[in-house]
Write an enzyme that holds these catalytic residues in place. Sequence first.
Site, PDB file in Angstrom:
ATOM      1  N   SER A  25      45.454  46.250  46.733  1.00 17.05           N
ATOM      2  CA  SER A  25      45.225  45.125  47.647  1.00 17.05           C
ATOM      3  C   SER A  25      45.426  43.770  46.991  1.00 17.05           C
ATOM      4  CB  SER A  25      43.810  45.206  48.222  1.00 17.05           C
ATOM      5  OG  SER A  25      42.840  45.062  47.186  1.00 17.05           O
ATOM      6  N   ASP A  26      45.434  43.729  45.664  1.00 18.38           N
ATOM      7  CA  ASP A  26      45.562  42.446  44.981  1.00 18.38           C
ATOM      8  C   ASP A  26      46.408  42.604  43.720  1.00 18.38           C
ATOM      9  OD1 ASP A  26      45.242  39.756  44.428  1.00 18.38           O
ATOM     10  OD2 ASP A  26      43.281  40.012  43.475  1.00 18.38           O
ATOM     11  N   LEU A  27      47.638  43.055  43.900  1.00 13.63           N
ATOM     12  CA  LEU A  27      48.518  43.235  42.753  1.00 13.63           C
ATOM     13  C   LEU A  27      49.015  41.873  42.288  1.00 13.63           C
ATOM     14  CD1 LEU A  27      49.856  45.324  40.911  1.00 13.63           C
ATOM     15  CD2 LEU A  27      51.827  45.306  42.462  1.00 13.63           C
TER      16      LEU A  27
END
Length: 234
Positions: free
Chosen positions: A161-163
């Site tokens: 979700s937060d690469l």
Amino acid sequence: MESGVYVLTCSFTPQNLSPEWFEPNHWIDQNAITGTSTGRNTTYFFSSNNHEYVLRKYLRGGLIAKFNKDRYRFNSIESTRAYLELSLLEKMTQKALPCPRPTAGLIQKTGSHYRAKLIIERINNSKDAFELLKTEKLPDEIWRKIGATVRKFHDQNVFHSDLNIHNILVDDQNKIWIIDFDKCEFRTSNTTWKQQNLDRLLRSLKKEVGKNDEFHWNEKQWPKLIDGYNNSGN
């Protein structure tokens, strides 16, 4: 479920783990703290049984954090942030994906809400790519390895979700690791979300260029990452 403290375990949980493991003062009293990392919250690194661990508390972000720092609505243990991340890390570790090995989680339930903490094993002798890029240019081969590593997760249908560049580590053997799997999940195999992951990573690099006077990256290096991604699939 009644209010109380619930320890979440997995197949990698040490037999001697207890609720005290989730209290920083427990490790401070034993002189076992090996470091800290300060961001939205203080993350503690500690040593036990010849292993290095990371202790992290779940905190809210955005506007809601101004009046609710760390409480979440409780529906079930299986729907808590700690349970979901611990379970995902366990499955990914069993698939030999380069992610932190999970240790345990803690749920502190009070009424209809809960607070949560997570312990994972520390990836030793590693630095996040952001810190490296503040001091040096990464070689093309590292960018290819980063792309190939992202592809490994995508081939197993893991959505991050937060690469971003902060969540990519490089160890002393130049192995690439991906961290911070809160709110991540397995998804069906389609290319839309996979491309969105790559786009998010690219945006994070561009953002850091704009924020930091010394950041050794430019868009000419992005094709190297994409080359590693495209040429390492199963």
